[in-house]
Enzyme design. Structure first.
Site, short mmCIF file in Angstrom:
data_model
loop_
_atom_site.label_atom_id
_atom_site.label_comp_id
_atom_site.label_asym_id
_atom_site.label_seq_id
_atom_site.Cartn_x
_atom_site.Cartn_y
_atom_site.Cartn_z
N ASP A 126 0.82 -1.21 0.00
CA ASP A 126 0.00 0.00 0.00
C ASP A 126 0.86 1.28 0.00
O ASP A 126 2.11 1.20 -0.02
CB ASP A 126 -0.94 -0.06 1.22
CG ASP A 126 -2.35 0.38 0.88
OD1 ASP A 126 -2.50 1.26 0.02
OD2 ASP A 126 -3.30 -0.15 1.49
N ASP A 183 -10.05 3.25 -4.20
CA ASP A 183 -10.74 2.13 -3.53
C ASP A 183 -12.18 1.97 -4.02
O ASP A 183 -12.90 2.94 -4.21
CB ASP A 183 -10.76 2.38 -2.02
CG ASP A 183 -9.42 2.08 -1.38
OD1 ASP A 183 -8.44 1.85 -2.11
OD2 ASP A 183 -9.35 2.08 -0.13
C1 GLA Z 1 -6.05 1.13 1.28
C2 GLA Z 1 -6.18 0.10 0.14
C3 GLA Z 1 -7.31 -0.85 0.48
C4 GLA Z 1 -7.01 -1.56 1.79
C5 GLA Z 1 -6.78 -0.54 2.90
C6 GLA Z 1 -6.22 -1.17 4.16
O1 GLA Z 1 -7.15 1.96 1.35
O2 GLA Z 1 -6.39 0.75 -1.07
O3 GLA Z 1 -7.47 -1.81 -0.56
O4 GLA Z 1 -5.87 -2.37 1.63
O5 GLA Z 1 -5.86 0.46 2.51
O6 GLA Z 1 -6.04 -0.26 5.20
#
Ligand code: GLA
Length: 381
Positions: A126, A183
């Site tokens: 991430d 997301d």
């Molecule tokens: C980010 C990623 C998500 C998930 C969260 C976890 O937002 O894009 O897919 O992994 O972090 O905290």
């Protein structure tokens, strides 16, 4: 490590976020094995954020939260492997993960070694809490090098949401897939937005490093942590979601609770013909017909062996009539003067028809938020 097809599997985040533990992971592994999911291609089981202790140990190593994972991660990995699955985990290029657990910044090589020692086969990486003085491409290269040198094949899943023009440098980092957009949420507008954002990114996708449109929300039915109150998606909308991910060649990482999938959910996720489009070995670029709009469009992908995937998408709130989008055969390189046309088979209904009059058009109006996905073969007129 080199990959030639978009990865498939399950990830804990969409439904469970921080609510994860050994029992859930082992039950999910059991369910994946019982349903024969590796046989469809779904072979990675990935634990997302919130698996570790809040601090590194005295040696500076990451450790699993003993309350959630009392037997440690090697034990979980061994169990997942014993079910014929591969095991994935999560870390972050910043000082902390997005949920504020320790990140891998400054510990990249040690962490890659730790993951390898546990038997990890996949790492989602991430982009939260990063050091803004170090360019993103450098952060991702560090972990890319660390993984390639850790002594184990670990699929590298970069997750920086397409930030910082990453389409221009992600393939320098060793990533095998990269989150090309933000997301996802379990609602139609989120899915529509991710589909439309992908148009500009078609040229980046392909062998070695796949555009990741994010984990699937199919089958969540409002029950996950990324669901939105009052915004349930319909069967038709989930079908459109899965069809677009497959036609565009995205990784297919399921986000619903595998233990409680309905028959409708299975009908979507286990459609072998649609999965075959996603996994087509040629991994070619998608293109859109010049007709239509961002709301109502026809898109194509040339498949290995001469067939063509054809998707007709109505992302809008009004009917897609046959004249809303129509692609002349000449646009895809065919012409009836060559004595050739297309025979289409719809992959959700099995309906078949031949293209007449030299244009590919919806045979009948397509409902709002719906689609048709065909496998087309080239035939004599
Ligand atoms: C980010 C990623 C998500 C998930 C969260 C976890 O937002 O894009 O897919 O992994 O972090 O905290």
């Amino acid at each position: 490590m080199v990959i030639s097809r978009p990865p498939m599997g399950w990830n804990s985040w969409n439904t469970f976020t921080s609510d994860i533990n050994e029992k859930l992971i082992m039950e999910t592994a059991d369910a994946m094995a019982e349903l024969g999911m590796p046989g469809y291609g779904y072979d990675y089981l990935v634990i997302d954020d919130c698996w570790s202790k809040r601090e590194r140990n005295a040696e500076g190593r990451l450790e699993a939260d003993p309350e959630k994972f009392p037997h440690g991660m090697k034990y979980v990995a061994d169990y997942v492997h014993s079910k014929g699955l591969k095991f994935g985990m999560y870390s972050c290029a910043g000082t902390m993960t997005c949920a504020r657990f320790p990140g891998s910044y400054g510990h990249e090589f040690a962490d890659a070694e730790t993951f390898a020692s546990w038997g990890v086969d996949f790492l989602k990486y991430d982009y939260c809490y990063r050091d803004k003085n170090v360019p993103g491409e450098v952060l991702y290269r560090r972990m890319g090098l660390a993984l390639e040198n850790c002594g184990r094949d670990i699929l590298y899943s970069a997750c920086n949401w397409g930030a910082d023009e990453s389409q221009n440098w992600i393939k320098t980092t060793g990533a095998h897939m990269w989150r090309s957009t933000g997301d996802i949420s379990d609602c139609y507008l989120s899915v529509k937005n991710l589909i439309q954002k992908q148009f500009a990114l078609f040229p980046t996708n392909g062998h070695g490093c796949f555009n990741d449109m994010d984990m699937l929300v199919v089958g969540m039915n409002g029950k996950g942590k990324v669901s939105k109150e009052g915004e349930l998606m319909s069967f038709e909308e989930y079908k459109t979601h899965f069809s677009a991910w497959a036609l565009f060649g995205s990784p297919l990482i399921i986000g619903c609770d595998i233990r409680q999938m309905t028959d409708e959910t299975k009908r979507i996720l286990f459609n072998r013909d649609v999965i075959a489009i996603d996994q087509d070995p040629a991994g070619r670029q998608v293109f859109r017909s010049k007709s239509g709009s961002d709301e109502k469009f026809i898109a194509f992908r040339f498949l290995d062996g001469g067939d063509i995937a054809v998707g007709m998408f109505n992302l809008s709130d009004t009917l897609m009539r046959p004249n809303s989008a129509y692609a002349p055969l000449t646009e895809i390189g065919l012409d009836v003067s060559f004595g050739r046309t297309l025979h289409l088979r719809e992959l959700w209904t099995g309906e078949e028809y031949d293209v007449r009059n030299e244009v590919i058009i919806p045979k009948e109006p397509i409902e709002p938020h719906s689609c048709r996905l065909y496998r087309a073969s080239v035939t004599g007129v």
